[in-house]
Scaffold this motif. Structure first.
Motif, PDB file in Angstrom:
ATOM      1  N   UNK A   1       0.888  -1.238   0.045  1.00 24.54           N
ATOM      2  CA  UNK A   1       0.151   0.058  -0.163  1.00 24.54           C
ATOM      3  C   UNK A   1       0.826   1.178  -0.110  1.00 24.54           C
ATOM      4  N   UNK A   2       0.739   2.082  -1.211  1.00 24.30           N
ATOM      5  CA  UNK A   2       1.389   3.273  -1.242  1.00 24.30           C
ATOM      6  C   UNK A   2       0.747   4.532  -1.195  1.00 24.30           C
ATOM      7  N   UNK A   3       0.840   5.469  -0.545  1.00 24.70           N
ATOM      8  CA  UNK A   3       0.020   6.693  -0.346  1.00 24.70           C
ATOM      9  C   UNK A   3      -0.118   7.612  -1.632  1.00 24.70           C
ATOM     10  N   UNK A   4      -1.440   8.073  -1.670  1.00 23.41           N
ATOM     11  CA  UNK A   4      -1.616   8.787  -3.008  1.00 23.41           C
ATOM     12  C   UNK A   4      -0.627   9.882  -3.077  1.00 23.41           C
ATOM     13  N   UNK A   5      -0.339  10.526  -2.107  1.00 24.18           N
ATOM     14  CA  UNK A   5       0.881  11.619  -2.204  1.00 24.18           C
ATOM     15  C   UNK A   5       2.034  11.323  -2.601  1.00 24.18           C
ATOM     16  N   UNK A   6       2.448   9.761  -2.752  1.00 25.20           N
ATOM     17  CA  UNK A   6       3.631   9.424  -3.444  1.00 25.20           C
ATOM     18  C   UNK A   6       3.627   9.106  -4.815  1.00 25.20           C
ATOM     19  N   UNK A   7       2.585   9.207  -5.492  1.00 21.52           N
ATOM     20  CA  UNK A   7       2.242   9.097  -7.097  1.00 21.52           C
ATOM     21  C   UNK A   7       3.088  10.669  -7.628  1.00 21.52           C
ATOM     22  N   UNK A   8       3.983  10.500  -8.427  1.00 28.42           N
ATOM     23  CA  UNK A   8       4.484  11.419  -9.349  1.00 28.42           C
ATOM     24  C   UNK A   8       3.839  11.922 -10.508  1.00 28.42           C
ATOM     25  N   UNK A   9       3.200  13.105 -10.526  1.00 28.03           N
ATOM     26  CA  UNK A   9       2.433  13.532 -11.478  1.00 28.03           C
ATOM     27  C   UNK A   9       1.092  12.947 -11.744  1.00 28.03           C
ATOM     28  N   UNK A  10       0.434  12.937 -12.664  1.00 32.18           N
ATOM     29  CA  UNK A  10      -1.066  12.447 -12.724  1.00 32.18           C
ATOM     30  C   UNK A  10      -1.102  10.963 -13.293  1.00 32.18           C
ATOM     31  N   UNK A  11      -2.047  10.465 -13.010  1.00 36.79           N
ATOM     32  CA  UNK A  11      -2.205   8.828 -13.422  1.00 36.79           C
ATOM     33  C   UNK A  11      -1.922   9.013 -15.039  1.00 36.79           C
ATOM     34  N   UNK A  12      -1.089   8.100 -15.252  1.00 40.28           N
ATOM     35  CA  UNK A  12      -0.900   7.574 -16.875  1.00 40.28           C
ATOM     36  C   UNK A  12       0.516   8.663 -17.313  1.00 40.28           C
ATOM     37  N   UNK A  13       0.894   9.372 -16.359  1.00 40.71           N
ATOM     38  CA  UNK A  13       2.300  10.301 -16.792  1.00 40.71           C
ATOM     39  C   UNK A  13       3.565   9.627 -16.527  1.00 40.71           C
ATOM     40  N   UNK A  14       3.422   8.378 -15.975  1.00 45.69           N
ATOM     41  CA  UNK A  14       4.692   7.553 -15.647  1.00 45.69           C
ATOM     42  C   UNK A  14       5.616   7.390 -16.677  1.00 45.69           C
ATOM     43  N   UNK A  15       4.975   6.972 -18.010  1.00 47.72           N
ATOM     44  CA  UNK A  15       5.875   6.651 -19.117  1.00 47.72           C
ATOM     45  C   UNK A  15       6.665   7.977 -19.685  1.00 47.72           C
ATOM     46  N   UNK A  16       5.784   9.113 -19.385  1.00 48.33           N
ATOM     47  CA  UNK A  16       6.477  10.340 -19.836  1.00 48.33           C
ATOM     48  C   UNK A  16       7.626  10.705 -18.989  1.00 48.33           C
ATOM     49  N   UNK A  17       7.318  10.469 -17.751  1.00 51.20           N
ATOM     50  CA  UNK A  17       8.426  10.594 -16.698  1.00 51.20           C
ATOM     51  C   UNK A  17       9.735   9.841 -16.890  1.00 51.20           C
ATOM     52  N   UNK A  18       9.274   8.454 -17.115  1.00 51.97           N
ATOM     53  CA  UNK A  18      10.454   7.425 -17.290  1.00 51.97           C
ATOM     54  C   UNK A  18      11.341   7.830 -18.328  1.00 51.97           C
ATOM     55  N   UNK A  19      10.972   8.394 -19.667  1.00 53.46           N
ATOM     56  CA  UNK A  19      11.637   8.669 -20.807  1.00 53.46           C
ATOM     57  C   UNK A  19      12.283  10.043 -20.840  1.00 53.46           C
ATOM     58  N   UNK A  20      11.723  10.868 -19.805  1.00 53.23           N
ATOM     59  CA  UNK A  20      12.584  12.090 -19.762  1.00 53.23           C
ATOM     60  C   UNK A  20      13.571  11.694 -18.779  1.00 53.23           C
ATOM     61  N   UNK A  21      13.409  11.102 -17.649  1.00 54.42           N
ATOM     62  CA  UNK A  21      14.614  10.660 -16.739  1.00 54.42           C
ATOM     63  C   UNK A  21      15.834   9.777 -17.578  1.00 54.42           C
ATOM     64  N   UNK A  22      15.173   8.815 -18.316  1.00 48.72           N
ATOM     65  CA  UNK A  22      16.429   7.989 -19.154  1.00 48.72           C
ATOM     66  C   UNK A  22      17.010   8.740 -20.018  1.00 48.72           C
ATOM     67  N   UNK A  23      16.408   9.821 -20.636  1.00 49.33           N
ATOM     68  CA  UNK A  23      17.150  10.946 -21.531  1.00 49.33           C
ATOM     69  C   UNK A  23      18.123  11.561 -20.906  1.00 49.33           C
ATOM     70  N   UNK A  24      17.785  11.932 -19.608  1.00 49.76           N
ATOM     71  CA  UNK A  24      18.956  12.732 -18.842  1.00 49.76           C
ATOM     72  C   UNK A  24      19.967  11.720 -18.074  1.00 49.76           C
ATOM     73  N   UNK A  25      19.775  10.623 -18.049  1.00 51.53           N
ATOM     74  CA  UNK A  25      20.533   9.786 -17.450  1.00 51.53           C
ATOM     75  C   UNK A  25      21.359   9.206 -18.592  1.00 51.53           C
ATOM     76  N   UNK A  26      21.277   8.864 -19.745  1.00 54.89           N
ATOM     77  CA  UNK A  26      21.846   8.114 -20.707  1.00 54.89           C
ATOM     78  C   UNK A  26      23.115   8.900 -21.023  1.00 54.89           C
ATOM     79  N   UNK A  27      23.426  10.151 -20.805  1.00 52.06           N
ATOM     80  CA  UNK A  27      24.792  10.660 -20.860  1.00 52.06           C
ATOM     81  C   UNK A  27      25.793  10.062 -19.841  1.00 52.06           C
TER      82      UNK A  27
END
Length: 382
Positions: free
Chosen positions: A216-242
């Motif tokens: 069980x994970x609190x609602x306040x621990x969700x980053x962004x709106x529901x369904x935005x996780x993939x967008x977050x993932x790709x942006x973070x990967x782009x910044x980490x790949x270098x």
């Protein structure tokens, strides 16, 4: 490459730390597969774990170039230890900075800034690596929290992390648009760590399975709106790949340095093997490739640090793909220059060759990087 006075001082401090704390244990942690927990406070005190946390939240306010310089320098001696640099950036600082609310920033970033918090990213599943849309881990909303069930695999630092950035499906039938992101405290009931995988290289870097059983994970621990996780993932990967490119190039440079030193000392047929033209050409090609990879990497970091993200996905993929391919070739050539002893664990180049391979696979395989690059050039319909 040209370094400013500030960057030069920073790199010099990294070199001193590497000589004192990493060089003496590099071979041992590879052999024993022991996580070097003694490096956590050392890295934290230098701001290496939390490099990207802004000063307003208590961090060093570093940038991508500084982080890549650190990883490059550390990887010359130990790529495993270089993975620890910037460790909580991808798992906490970057996602919270780019997708968190102000309340989440005030909550998580000072925690990250202390330089003692370890994180992990939980995305891959046994049936789902590059195909993120096939993710099956589910997060079901239940009042003011989510109940999460599922399994992840190949989670780097998963067994030592304090917090995990977890991606889970919150909607069915929407592909990547049904994936959300959560910050998960690893002390949460239902969070379970599986086996530590036995790997070809990167001894000392835990890589584990994770299981979630009615967690069980609190609602306040969700980053962004529901369904935005993939967008977050790709942006973070782009910044980490270098940073993967930086570790790759540093690793290759360490192998080249070792090969040059050995070629000058090793004698065959009455002369140093460095006097053989064939070997000289090998060394020249290794240096050319590394210098080209460095130029590409730091052009990418320069753009990011200037706030220009327009070419980020393509440039990050180019740097990661080219840098890791070069590292694989250079470390393999270094083993060849060492000859028979290069195959022995008494010398570092066989470890470097084993460590190099993973960089062609994780953070998106190099085949995926080429797809990203070609789509950027040709359009998504290609």
């Amino acid at each position: 490459m040209y370094l400013t006075e500030e960057q030069t001082a920073f790199v010099d401090s990294i070199k001193r730390m590497v000589d004192r704390h990493i060089a003496p244990i590099a071979a041992e942690i590879d052999e024993s597969d022991r996580f070097p927990e003694e490096l956590v406070p050392i890295f934290g005190d230098m701001g290496l774990l939390q490099q990207w946390v802004p000063e307003e939240y208590g961090g060093p306010g570093g940038n991508l170039t500084l982080l890549c310089l650190a990883k490059h320098e550390i990887a010359k001696v130990s790529m495993a230890c270089s993975i620890l640099a910037g460790q909580n950036s991808i798992g906490m600082a970057l996602p919270v900075l780019h997708f968190g609310t102000e309340e989440q920033k005030r909550r998580f970033l000072p925690l990250s800034a202390k330089g003692r918090t370890l994180t992990a990213v939980a995305m891959s599943e046994p049936h789902c690596g590059s195909d993120v849309a096939a993710m099956k881990t589910k997060a079901v909303r239940d009042g003011s929290s989510y109940v999460i069930n599922g399994q992840k695999c190949f989670i780097t630092f998963g067994s030592v992390a304090h917090w995990v950035l977890l991606f889970a499906r919150t909607s069915e039938g929407r592909g990547v648009d049904g994936i959300s992101a959560f910050m998960v405290d690893t002390k949460t009931t239902g969070f379970k760590v599986g086996r530590n995988e036995r790997k070809m290289g990167l001894g000392g870097v835990p890589n584990v399975q994770l299981f979630f059983e009615n967690m069980r994970v609190p609602l306040e621990n969700r980053l962004g709106e529901e369904g935005q996780g993939f967008k977050a993932c790709m942006h973070i990967l782009n910044l980490n790949r270098p940073t993967v490119a930086a570790a790759s190039i540093g690793l290759g440079q360490g192998a080249l340095d070792a090969a040059i030193a050995y070629a000058k000392e090793r004698k065959a047929f009455g002369k140093a093997i460095a006097s053989n033209q064939g070997l000289q050409w090998m060394i020249a090609d290794m240096a050319i490739q590394l210098e080209a990879a460095r130029a590409l990497l730091f052009e990418c970091t320069r753009q990011v640090d200037m706030g220009d993200f327009s070419q980020l996905s393509m440039m990050a993929s180019m740097a990661k793909c080219f840098g890791s391919d070069v590292a694989m070739k250079v470390t393999t050539d270094a083993v060849q220059i060492f000859g028979g002893v290069g195959y022995l664990k008494d010398y570092p180049v066989e470890r470097m060759m084993r460590d190099a391979k993973i960089n062609q696979i994780w953070e998106g395989t190099n085949q995926i990087q080429r797809i990203v690059i070609s789509r950027h050039l040709l359009g998504r319909e290609a």
